[in-house]
Design a protein around this motif. Structure first.
Motif, mmCIF file in Angstrom:
data_model
loop_
_atom_site.group_PDB
_atom_site.id
_atom_site.type_symbol
_atom_site.label_atom_id
_atom_site.label_comp_id
_atom_site.label_asym_id
_atom_site.label_seq_id
_atom_site.Cartn_x
_atom_site.Cartn_y
_atom_site.Cartn_z
ATOM 1 N N LEU A 26 0.492 -1.290 -0.235
ATOM 2 C CA LEU A 26 -0.038 0.044 -0.328
ATOM 3 C C LEU A 26 1.047 1.112 -0.044
ATOM 4 O O LEU A 26 0.134 2.742 -0.374
ATOM 5 C CB LEU A 26 -1.043 0.140 0.957
ATOM 6 N N LYS A 27 1.962 1.452 1.029
ATOM 7 C CA LYS A 27 2.881 2.311 0.899
ATOM 8 C C LYS A 27 3.454 2.367 -0.521
ATOM 9 O O LYS A 27 3.861 3.952 -1.068
ATOM 10 C CB LYS A 27 3.988 2.386 1.838
ATOM 11 N N PHE A 28 3.684 1.302 -1.228
ATOM 12 C CA PHE A 28 4.148 1.916 -2.657
ATOM 13 C C PHE A 28 3.088 2.180 -3.290
ATOM 14 O O PHE A 28 3.811 2.978 -4.467
ATOM 15 C CB PHE A 28 5.036 -0.260 -3.421
ATOM 16 N N PHE A 29 1.952 1.777 -3.123
ATOM 17 C CA PHE A 29 1.310 2.707 -3.751
ATOM 18 C C PHE A 29 0.982 4.074 -3.463
ATOM 19 O O PHE A 29 -0.204 4.878 -4.267
ATOM 20 C CB PHE A 29 -0.261 1.854 -4.128
ATOM 21 N N LYS A 30 1.681 4.814 -2.932
ATOM 22 C CA LYS A 30 1.600 6.540 -2.439
ATOM 23 C C LYS A 30 0.421 6.285 -1.269
ATOM 24 O O LYS A 30 0.066 7.031 -1.543
ATOM 25 C CB LYS A 30 1.947 7.076 -3.667
ATOM 26 N N LEU A 31 -0.081 5.326 -1.138
ATOM 27 C CA LEU A 31 -1.125 5.183 -0.240
ATOM 28 C C LEU A 31 -0.644 5.686 1.319
ATOM 29 O O LEU A 31 0.375 5.028 1.642
ATOM 30 C CB LEU A 31 -2.016 4.405 -0.021
ATOM 31 N N SER A 32 -1.027 6.395 2.108
ATOM 32 C CA SER A 32 -0.990 6.566 3.781
ATOM 33 C C SER A 32 -1.354 6.325 4.637
ATOM 34 O O SER A 32 -3.135 5.944 4.871
ATOM 35 C CB SER A 32 0.008 8.360 4.214
ATOM 36 N N SER A 33 -1.393 6.206 5.859
ATOM 37 C CA SER A 33 -2.043 5.699 7.672
ATOM 38 C C SER A 33 -2.859 6.399 7.037
ATOM 39 O O SER A 33 -4.157 6.749 7.586
ATOM 40 C CB SER A 33 -1.721 5.332 8.111
ATOM 41 N N ASP A 34 -2.942 7.740 6.888
ATOM 42 C CA ASP A 34 -4.396 9.198 6.803
ATOM 43 C C ASP A 34 -5.145 8.371 6.104
ATOM 44 O O ASP A 34 -6.466 9.373 5.598
ATOM 45 C CB ASP A 34 -3.698 10.429 6.865
ATOM 46 N N ASP A 35 -5.245 7.787 4.694
ATOM 47 C CA ASP A 35 -5.689 6.961 4.281
ATOM 48 C C ASP A 35 -7.526 6.112 4.408
ATOM 49 O O ASP A 35 -6.335 4.736 5.012
ATOM 50 C CB ASP A 35 -5.524 6.519 2.697
ATOM 51 N N TYR A 36 -8.416 6.354 5.001
ATOM 52 C CA TYR A 36 -9.138 5.543 5.005
ATOM 53 C C TYR A 36 -9.805 4.249 3.896
ATOM 54 O O TYR A 36 -10.339 5.089 2.826
ATOM 55 C CB TYR A 36 -10.325 5.870 5.777
#
Length: 389
Positions: free
Chosen positions: A198-208
């Motif tokens: 998910l981080k590789f897909f540029k998603l962060s822990s702020d993204d629900y």
């Protein structure tokens, strides 16, 4: 963490082991397993000694497996006691394994690494043979199950298993809960891979994340061939009705050069939009010859001179399907996921970045590829062998 949270955390960890054992039993990598294994000495209490799982291997050996969320001495000493006596009573049991969750806290990780090191280096007298995390336990059972297969079957299974593993990780509800709520109760299923992807897909822990749907059941190309996309992932974020879509080509290999592409010469000419008659003739001659070594020199010179102009387009087609048949949104791969058997690491690339490195490779005919033909396909198809980074 409260006592209730600790209890739920431990229960979730145990259930992940059960998931893995069920999976590998269905694949035939283990013969069978049972839960809540209890045994005792003759004329003594019959259920005095306990391990959570007993598994039977293809070679007839039996292993006992215990899940734990802590390696502290007060808990591990009980498991040492049980393992010692279980192995003494049942001589078929050759290994006792303790399995910890992935992503332990720093404090628990230090306990884990220290205790494992003492076992591995023979510092401790230990009835427990290994302390590993869930991902390593998965790898251990898979490797053991694949070891008995022929080389060809093993390579095919490795690739399929890798695709299935990514799909299972992304679709696991406990991983999604752990991501969204930073849950200390959820163990997750190989959560480190989930988090990495998910981080590789540029998603962060702020993204629900409302939902993740991953599948490796990709429709065939209109030509009935296999598309370059092995996995399609749809991720829906809170506040958005349109999912983010990711198409992934998966590679798992220990080989330096692998077969990655094969089509009739007419497809090469059409997809690459080649209108040079001499180049067309040379490509047809290559297909007839079956390889560069059997090719007449003037054809080889023609290919070496002109093919480099098509290297980028050829690489995009060979690795990602770009420019070929099919639906670009489904059949063409935007990302490359590579699993290295030697390091058991997952490496991820977007296709363009991957091809920048591929185009630096020296192959045949001034291209990044080796040119050959598939089995029984000489004179009918051209096969490209390429490197997996």
């Amino acid at each position: 963490m409260s006592n209730l949270e600790k209890s739920l955390h431990g229960k979730n960890a145990q259930e992940k082991i059960l998931t893995i054992l069920n999976l590998f039993k269905s694949k035939g990598y283990i013969v069978d397993f049972s839960q809540k294994y209890k045994i005792g000495y003759p004329e003594k209490k019959k259920d005095q000694f306990f391990f959570q799982y007993l598994m039977t291997l293809q070679n007839g050996e039996e292993w006992i497996v215990q899940s734990t969320t802590s390696i502290r001495s007060d808990r591990i000493n009980i498991q040492q006691w049980n393992a010692y006596h279980i192995k003494k009573i049942n001589s078929k049991i050759t290994r006792a394994i303790i399995v910890c969750p992935d992503g332990l806290s720093e404090k628990e990780m230090n306990y884990y690494l220290s205790y494992k090191k003492q076992i591995d280096n023979g510092i401790l007298y230990s009835a427990i043979d290994d302390v590993i995390n869930i991902s390593d336990f998965y790898n251990l059972i898979e490797e053991m199950g694949l070891h008995s297969k022929s080389l060809g079957a093993r390579k095919a299974l490795e690739g399929n298993n890798f695709e299935n593993r990514i799909v299972e990780i992304l679709n696991d509800n406990s991983n999604l809960t752990k991501w969204n709520y930073n849950s200390s109760i959820e163990v997750g299923f190989q959560y480190e891979f989930f988090n990495q992807i998910l981080k590789f897909f540029k998603l962060s822990s702020d993204d629900y994340i409302v939902s993740i749907e991953a599948t490796n059941e990709i429709p065939s190309l209109p030509t009935r061939g296999k598309p370059k996309t092995d996995i399609k992932v749809e991720i829906t974020l809170e506040g958005s009705s349109t999912p983010l879509i990711y198409t992934i080509s998966c590679k798992r290999t220990s080989s330096k050069w692998v077969s990655i592409h094969e089509y009739p010469v007419t497809s090469f000419i059409q997809v690459l939009n080649i209108d040079d008659e001499k180049l067309k003739e040379a490509l047809c001659a290559l297909q007839d010859a079956g390889g560069v070594q059997s090719l007449q020199k003037h054809y080889k010179d023609e290919l070496e001179s002109k093919l480099p102009y098509y290297n980028e387009a050829l690489a995009k087609w060979a690795y990602g399907g770009v420019g070929g048949s099919g639906n670009p949104a489904i059949h063409w791969a935007d990302y490359m996921f590579v699993y290295k058997n030697e390091t058991q690491q997952l490496e991820m690339w977007d296709l363009n970045s991957y091809l920048v490195e591929i185009l630096k490779i020296g192959g045949q005919l001034n291209t990044p590829f080796k040119w050959t033909y598939p089995s029984k396909g000489k004179g009918k198809r051209i096969q490209l062998k390429g490197k997996i980074l």
